[in-house]
Design an enzyme around this catalytic site. Sequence first.
Site, PDB file in Angstrom:
ATOM      1  CB  SER A   1      45.067   7.080  45.030  1.00 53.09           C
ATOM      2  OG  SER A   1      46.324   7.609  44.712  1.00 53.09           O
TER       3      SER A   1
ATOM      4  CG  ASP B   1      46.889   7.489  61.157  1.00 58.01           C
ATOM      5  OD1 ASP B   1      45.880   6.806  61.428  1.00 58.01           O
ATOM      6  OD2 ASP B   1      47.859   7.047  60.510  1.00 58.01           O
TER       7      ASP B   1
ATOM      8  CE  LYS C   1      47.366   3.795  42.566  1.00 58.84           C
ATOM      9  NZ  LYS C   1      48.401   4.840  42.441  1.00 58.84           N
TER      10      LYS C   1
END
Length: 523
Positions: free
Chosen positions: A288, A299, A313
């Site tokens: 999460s 990224d 999640k």
Amino acid sequence: MKRIILSAFALACTVVAGAQMRFNFGENTPSGKLRMAQMAISNLYVDSISEDKLVEDAIRGMLEKLDPHSSYSTAKEAKALIEPLNGSFEGIGVQFNMSQDTLLIIQPVVNGPSEKMGILAGDRIVTVNDTAIAGVKMSREDIMKRLRGPKGTKVKLGIVRRGIKDMLYFTVKRDKIPVKTIDAAYMIRPGVGYVRIGSFGATTYDEFMDAVARLKADGMRDIILDLQDNGGGYLQAAARIANEFLHRDDLIVYTQGRAAGRQEYRAQGNGRLLEGKVMVLVNEFSASASEIVTGAIQDQDRGQVVGRRTFGKGLVQRPIEFKDGSLMRLTVAHYYTPSGRCIQKPYTKGEMEDYARELDQRYRHGELYSADSIHFADSLKYYTLRTHRTVYGGGGIMPDYFVPLDTTKYTAYHRQLAAHSFVINANLTYIDQHRRTLKKQYADFADFNARFEIPQAVIDKMVDEAREQKIVPKDEAELQQTLPQLRLQLKALIARDLWDMSEYFQVMNTQNAIVQRAVQLIQ
């Protein structure tokens, strides 16, 4: 006889049919049907029922057919879930453990109500408001109920202290007790700081920035951010921490759902960690909010990720509070990393059992041991935003540097010793008997860490006590394989009880393969 049976059956059908007609009202809609069913059960069911439970079961039944993370909590369950994330609870302010059916204080919270009254590490609480809690087989939950209470209320504690003949009594005024979410923060190498975040709560950002300020004062240039076993928490806390690493307008994460439009979280460019190397550590239990931070740093090519694929999640839950204090957490959107990867791993609606066993499937398929066992379809290829490195979607965040799970570190014998509390009991007994001696013998933690070794007598006693309960190694080789990690764990527990969790991780991290790999890479 057959006629009597048939007549009785017909009569039963007539009664049911009559009842059906009596309650056949309301609009012809799914919600109307649900209300009609609830009214019929409440008025006609053969046994007495709780309408509250009936409604709660209906809500749970609806949510079970949706995704794995939509859920319902009673008022009591909701309070227990939210309390750790809110950053505090109300109580007497002690860390404790149960030793031989007695509450043993590990550490009073610094500047907490118990410490202010003179309660010390090593004290045993045996009565609460003149009610015995020691030697009566009282559950941990019942003990917690007696110790916790609203801020400003008082509780009388009966305490036994080593070296004092008579029982001591303290009246402690309960207060707000902070819940820490930063497990450890220290300089792991010259110029390299290490911060471990246990969860993302309301106070995490402030705790993190305090830790960063201390480490920068100690010469930190590069940072290892440890999110292993971090199950997540508040999105806002994760976004604020990611902001510290990223440049202005860098995308951190975005959410999108059927009814909820795209919502983006972007960096403001005012972070204190815009320079220097970054290593993020994750494993299969990182989930999460921890995946949001990891995905953003990866990224945006701000740092490298070390460890194993994260949990996956990536569903956004919106809390819906009911007037009775109960809470429904309803999934309304998905999390996406800056490159467009959906963090959520695949699932089938209503198939909770398969979803719960997904980590077991990774274990059986060999993913936790070998990066070569992990295969991604070309359709799951994504690219980082600056250097255009290949990263993969499909659920979770795949690290840049894979570190296999070492199953030889914790033997089956070690797991049995830990599961039956032999390890923690050996630690509690030793620290209880030698706390003062250890404090005098070692000037500080660095001195302790360099010189302390667990006495062989402690190990021998533990092994003998386990043997009496038929817990034995399968052979001498397994015993010898167990001993190094067992000694390390006991040393770490003693360091925790003499100082704090940060010292515990300083000891344990010397043998943590993911941490040590990150140290090699960052240097």
